[in-house]
Design a protein around this motif. Structure first.
Motif, mmCIF file in Angstrom:
data_model
loop_
_atom_site.group_PDB
_atom_site.id
_atom_site.type_symbol
_atom_site.label_atom_id
_atom_site.label_comp_id
_atom_site.label_asym_id
_atom_site.label_seq_id
_atom_site.Cartn_x
_atom_site.Cartn_y
_atom_site.Cartn_z
ATOM 1 N N GLN A 163 3.169 46.257 -36.492
ATOM 2 C CA GLN A 163 4.174 46.769 -37.414
ATOM 3 C C GLN A 163 3.783 48.154 -37.927
ATOM 4 O O GLN A 163 4.640 49.042 -38.077
ATOM 5 N N LYS A 164 2.509 48.341 -38.188
ATOM 6 C CA LYS A 164 2.045 49.651 -38.638
ATOM 7 C C LYS A 164 2.279 50.707 -37.570
ATOM 8 O O LYS A 164 2.682 51.841 -37.865
ATOM 9 N N ARG A 273 -2.470 58.978 -29.853
ATOM 10 C CA ARG A 273 -2.843 57.697 -30.441
ATOM 11 C C ARG A 273 -3.731 56.885 -29.505
ATOM 12 O O ARG A 273 -4.699 56.256 -29.942
ATOM 13 N N VAL A 274 -3.416 56.901 -28.204
ATOM 14 C CA VAL A 274 -4.236 56.157 -27.252
ATOM 15 C C VAL A 274 -5.648 56.730 -27.199
ATOM 16 O O VAL A 274 -6.652 56.002 -27.270
ATOM 17 N N VAL A 275 -5.750 58.033 -27.081
ATOM 18 C CA VAL A 275 -7.066 58.676 -27.003
ATOM 19 C C VAL A 275 -7.832 58.468 -28.301
ATOM 20 O O VAL A 275 -9.038 58.190 -28.296
ATOM 21 N N ARG A 331 -1.064 49.388 -27.319
ATOM 22 C CA ARG A 331 -0.063 48.777 -26.441
ATOM 23 C C ARG A 331 1.334 48.911 -27.041
ATOM 24 O O ARG A 331 2.311 49.168 -26.334
ATOM 25 N N GLU A 332 1.461 48.725 -28.355
ATOM 26 C CA GLU A 332 2.765 48.849 -28.989
ATOM 27 C C GLU A 332 3.301 50.266 -28.855
ATOM 28 O O GLU A 332 4.485 50.467 -28.575
ATOM 29 N N ARG A 333 2.445 51.262 -29.038
ATOM 30 C CA ARG A 333 2.876 52.656 -28.922
ATOM 31 C C ARG A 333 3.346 52.950 -27.497
ATOM 32 O O ARG A 333 4.393 53.574 -27.293
ATOM 33 N N LEU A 341 0.104 49.248 -20.650
ATOM 34 C CA LEU A 341 -1.284 49.592 -20.955
ATOM 35 C C LEU A 341 -2.181 48.442 -20.541
ATOM 36 O O LEU A 341 -1.879 47.277 -20.812
ATOM 37 N N THR A 342 -3.276 48.763 -19.871
ATOM 38 C CA THR A 342 -4.301 47.782 -19.523
ATOM 39 C C THR A 342 -5.630 48.269 -20.072
ATOM 40 O O THR A 342 -5.916 49.470 -20.065
#
Length: 360
Positions: A163-164, A273-275, A331-333, A341-342
């Motif tokens: 949710q965040k 965000r992933v990095v 994963r949500e992003r 995403l894995t």
């Protein structure tokens, strides 16, 4: 093993233990021979298949076995099942009923003599058996509750993280799209002023008004949280992330291809965000290891690949404090933009791979 399989194994185990009493039952009770005693005990053990849905059934059968065959094995399994699947109150009530029943049975004239033991000798066996079996079941019931609570807590934390991240995505959409709508409105107003009195002047005014209404609707639909006013950076923020990772003791090898630098702004926030999460995890779980970050566009797909060697086992190093929700956020992003995403260990290293539409 499935619950039904466990129940079947439990019933078979109880039956196997009661088979040891068949010779004595056949000798002591003229109404039962070896075969009939075996059948009766098998039927009693089969009631343990109901120990989850109806644990009182094997309990009542076990009390019957106690009075008829002087059999104590089934009652132990029944008391454990009641404590395990119905809790402390049911276990205590069942244990008290069992002890009371045994006392009344042994108070019946001729029954102790038939057994060959005194009442005190038998009760010294009956009470510990009942209390122990029920107590173990109640302890297992409490452990089940604790595990269920921990699972629910982990699920709640994961949902909060998702949710965040959704709120963060909405905020980025608001900031990026709102900025474009504002520029569109301003540009349309300028063109309207220049074209005032001409045939298309009213069209520019209408375009500017439409842009303003769209911006207003965006503000109404997407509500930003007061504690999250800073927009997520794009690719321009990655060098600072890499420098911060190096200061934390994890060197970063950052590679961004020229084509990847042309992806839309909202995709860039996903990359950031992933990095960011990957570098945070590397600093926690593999300090001192080099982290490689490669961002590229392959065909119509944006590829984000991050990897670092797994840290060697060090008994002296304390476990890092971690909520374990970073992967959920990443994963949500990525999935919110139609990607996948894995993440996980492979070939002695931890790899994260995100693939999503490039938008180019």
């Amino acid at each position: 093993m499935s619950p039904r399989a466990v129940d079947a194994v439990t019933a078979l185990s109880c039956f196997a233990l009661m088979l040891l009493d068949v010779p004595g039952l056949a000798e002591a009770d003229n109404s039962l021979g070896r075969v009939s005693a075996t059948v009766v005990l098998a039927a009693g053990a089969a009631t343990l298949l109901l120990r989850r849905r109806a644990p009182w059934v094997p309990y009542l059968v076990a009390l019957g076995f106690l009075g008829w065959l002087h059999e104590l094995t089934l009652i132990q399994f029944a008391l454990y099942s009641l404590g395990r699947f119905r809790g402390r109150v049911a276990g205590a009530v069942a244990t008290a009923g069992y002890i009371l029943t045994a006392y009344l049975l042994f108070s019946t004239p001729g029954w102790p003599a038939h057994r060959g033991d005194s009442l005190s000798e038998f009760l010294s066996l009956v009470v510990p058996i009942g209390v122990l079996a029920s107590g173990v079941g109640i302890a297992a019931y409490r452990q089940d509750l604790i595990r269920e609570l921990e699972t629910q807590r982990a699920e709640t934390v994961a949902l909060q993280a998702v949710q965040k991240e959704r709120t963060s995505v909405a905020r980025d959409v608001h900031d990026l799209v709102g900025r474009e709508l504002t520029m569109l409105a301003v540009r349309a107003e300028v063109l309207a002023v220049r074209a005032r009195g001409e045939a298309h002047g009213a069209d520019f005014d209408e375009l500017a008004e439409t842009a303003r209404r769209a911006h207003h609707m965006l503000n109404e639909i997407i509500v930003r949280r007061a504690d999250e006013r800073t927009a997520t950076p794009g690719l321009e923020g990655l060098p600072a992330l890499a420098a911060e990772g190096e200061r934390m003791g994890s060197p970063v090898e950052l590679t961004i291809t020229d084509r990847a630098r042309r992806i839309p702004a909202l995709r860039q926030t996903a990359v950031y965000r992933v990095v960011q999460e990957c570098l945070t995890n590397a600093a926690k779980h593999a300090p001192g290891e080099t982290v490689t970050v490669h961002i590229d566009v392959e065909g119509a797909r944006l590829r984000i690949e991050v990897g670092n060697p797994l840290a060697a086992e060090d008994p002296a190093r304390e476990e890092p404090v971690s909520s374990g929700t970073g992967t959920f956020s990443m994963r949500e992003r990525v999935e919110s933009m139609g990607g996948v995403l894995t993440a996980g260990p492979r070939d002695g290293a931890y790899h994260v791979l995100a693939l999503l539409p490039s938008g180019l």
